[in-house]
Design a protein around this motif. Structure first.
Motif, mmCIF file in Angstrom:
data_model
loop_
_atom_site.group_PDB
_atom_site.id
_atom_site.type_symbol
_atom_site.label_atom_id
_atom_site.label_comp_id
_atom_site.label_asym_id
_atom_site.label_seq_id
_atom_site.Cartn_x
_atom_site.Cartn_y
_atom_site.Cartn_z
ATOM 1 N N THR A 173 0.845 -1.184 0.000
ATOM 2 C CA THR A 173 0.000 0.000 0.000
ATOM 3 C C THR A 173 0.880 1.233 0.000
ATOM 4 N N ASP A 174 0.238 2.392 -0.146
ATOM 5 C CA ASP A 174 1.014 3.621 -0.189
ATOM 6 C C ASP A 174 0.797 4.518 1.027
ATOM 7 N N PHE A 175 0.338 3.947 2.146
ATOM 8 C CA PHE A 175 0.188 4.745 3.357
ATOM 9 C C PHE A 175 1.468 4.669 4.184
ATOM 10 N N LEU A 176 1.651 5.674 5.010
ATOM 11 C CA LEU A 176 2.815 5.701 5.900
ATOM 12 C C LEU A 176 2.500 4.930 7.178
ATOM 13 N N PRO A 177 3.476 4.233 7.762
ATOM 14 C CA PRO A 177 3.228 3.490 9.007
ATOM 15 C C PRO A 177 2.617 4.363 10.098
ATOM 16 N N ARG A 178 3.078 5.607 10.236
ATOM 17 C CA ARG A 178 2.546 6.493 11.282
ATOM 18 C C ARG A 178 1.093 6.859 10.987
ATOM 19 N N GLU A 179 0.758 7.002 9.710
ATOM 20 C CA GLU A 179 -0.616 7.303 9.300
ATOM 21 C C GLU A 179 -1.547 6.162 9.728
ATOM 22 N N PHE A 180 -1.108 4.929 9.515
ATOM 23 C CA PHE A 180 -1.897 3.766 9.935
ATOM 24 C C PHE A 180 -2.037 3.733 11.458
ATOM 25 N N LEU A 181 -0.938 3.904 12.157
ATOM 26 C CA LEU A 181 -0.952 3.836 13.615
ATOM 27 C C LEU A 181 -1.857 4.916 14.209
ATOM 28 N N ALA A 205 -9.434 5.059 15.972
ATOM 29 C CA ALA A 205 -10.562 4.137 15.789
ATOM 30 C C ALA A 205 -10.851 3.358 17.064
ATOM 31 N N GLU A 206 -9.811 2.858 17.721
ATOM 32 C CA GLU A 206 -10.014 2.096 18.952
ATOM 33 C C GLU A 206 -10.622 2.966 20.044
ATOM 34 N N LYS A 207 -10.162 4.212 20.132
ATOM 35 C CA LYS A 207 -10.699 5.117 21.153
ATOM 36 C C LYS A 207 -12.136 5.538 20.849
ATOM 37 N N ALA A 208 -12.485 5.646 19.564
ATOM 38 C CA ALA A 208 -13.795 6.165 19.159
ATOM 39 C C ALA A 208 -14.908 5.122 19.198
ATOM 40 N N THR A 209 -14.582 3.850 19.232
ATOM 41 C CA THR A 209 -15.621 2.817 19.151
ATOM 42 C C THR A 209 -15.892 2.240 20.539
ATOM 43 N N TYR A 210 -15.574 0.986 20.779
ATOM 44 C CA TYR A 210 -15.949 0.334 22.038
ATOM 45 C C TYR A 210 -15.434 1.078 23.267
ATOM 46 N N PHE A 259 -15.467 2.726 12.341
ATOM 47 C CA PHE A 259 -14.934 4.085 12.339
ATOM 48 C C PHE A 259 -14.228 4.266 11.006
ATOM 49 N N GLN A 260 -14.509 5.379 10.336
ATOM 50 C CA GLN A 260 -13.863 5.634 9.052
ATOM 51 C C GLN A 260 -13.286 7.030 9.030
ATOM 52 N N GLU A 261 -12.108 7.133 8.417
ATOM 53 C CA GLU A 261 -11.472 8.430 8.225
ATOM 54 C C GLU A 261 -10.597 8.336 6.988
ATOM 55 N N GLY A 262 -10.880 9.169 6.017
ATOM 56 C CA GLY A 262 -10.117 9.141 4.767
ATOM 57 C C GLY A 262 -10.200 7.769 4.123
ATOM 58 N N PRO A 263 -9.059 7.227 3.692
ATOM 59 C CA PRO A 263 -9.060 5.933 3.005
ATOM 60 C C PRO A 263 -9.112 4.722 3.943
ATOM 61 N N PHE A 264 -9.122 4.964 5.267
ATOM 62 C CA PHE A 264 -9.113 3.882 6.249
ATOM 63 C C PHE A 264 -10.508 3.618 6.805
#
Length: 158
Positions: free
Chosen positions: A2-10, A16-21, A42-47
């Protein structure tokens, strides 16, 4: 891959974890794809983050992160509160668990922090590996008695 940066994923995973359960519990559920399950998203941008699980006192589930519609990372988990406890106490345990999970951090991104204490409750998480491949276990004690445990594993999908 993929073309995402590791920090972007993290950064996305932690949000997402904080926003859901961790923040909303079961109330974050969307209409589930699988009958009898609960599904949090939880969705944000391409994730897109999707957490699907079955059960309450004892549960099993899977988190998946998608990037541009493709699954890239997943974690499976199972665990729960000991059978001896009534549902009112189970709900208190899970309220404490959600507080612990809101403390997820970049240096410990799988579940909650290594340790979180509130009153007689103690949450502990231990794991090995990195985001690409990991295993772990979290526990909760109440008044020095083990009352909850969860095992998890996952990583980047190859």
């Amino acid at each position: 891959m993929t073309d995402f940066l590791p920090r972007e994923f993290l950064d996305f995973l932690i949000k997402a974890e904080k926003a859901t359960y961790a923040s909303q519990g079961d109330n974050a559920s969307v209409t589930p794809l699988l009958e009898g399950s609960r599904q949090l998203e939880f969705q944000e941008g391409p994730f897109l983050y999707r957490d699907v699980y079955f059960g309450m006192s004892y549960f099993v589930g899977q988190e998946v992160v998608y990037y541009q519609g493709q699954p890239i990372w997943s974690m499976c988990y199972s665990g729960g509160v000991d059978k001896e406890f009534e549902m009112d106490f189970v709900k208190k345990v899970y309220a404490f668990l959600r507080k612990a999970l809101r403390n997820v951090s970049a240096d410990h991104p799988f579940r909650g922090p290594k340790e979180f204490v509130e009153g007689d409750y103690i949450y502990r998480d231990s794991n090995s590996g990195e985001l690409d491949e990991f295993t772990g276990k979290e526990t909760i004690t109440f008044a020095n008695k083990f009352i909850y445990s969860l095992n998890y594993s996952g990583g980047f999908i190859r």
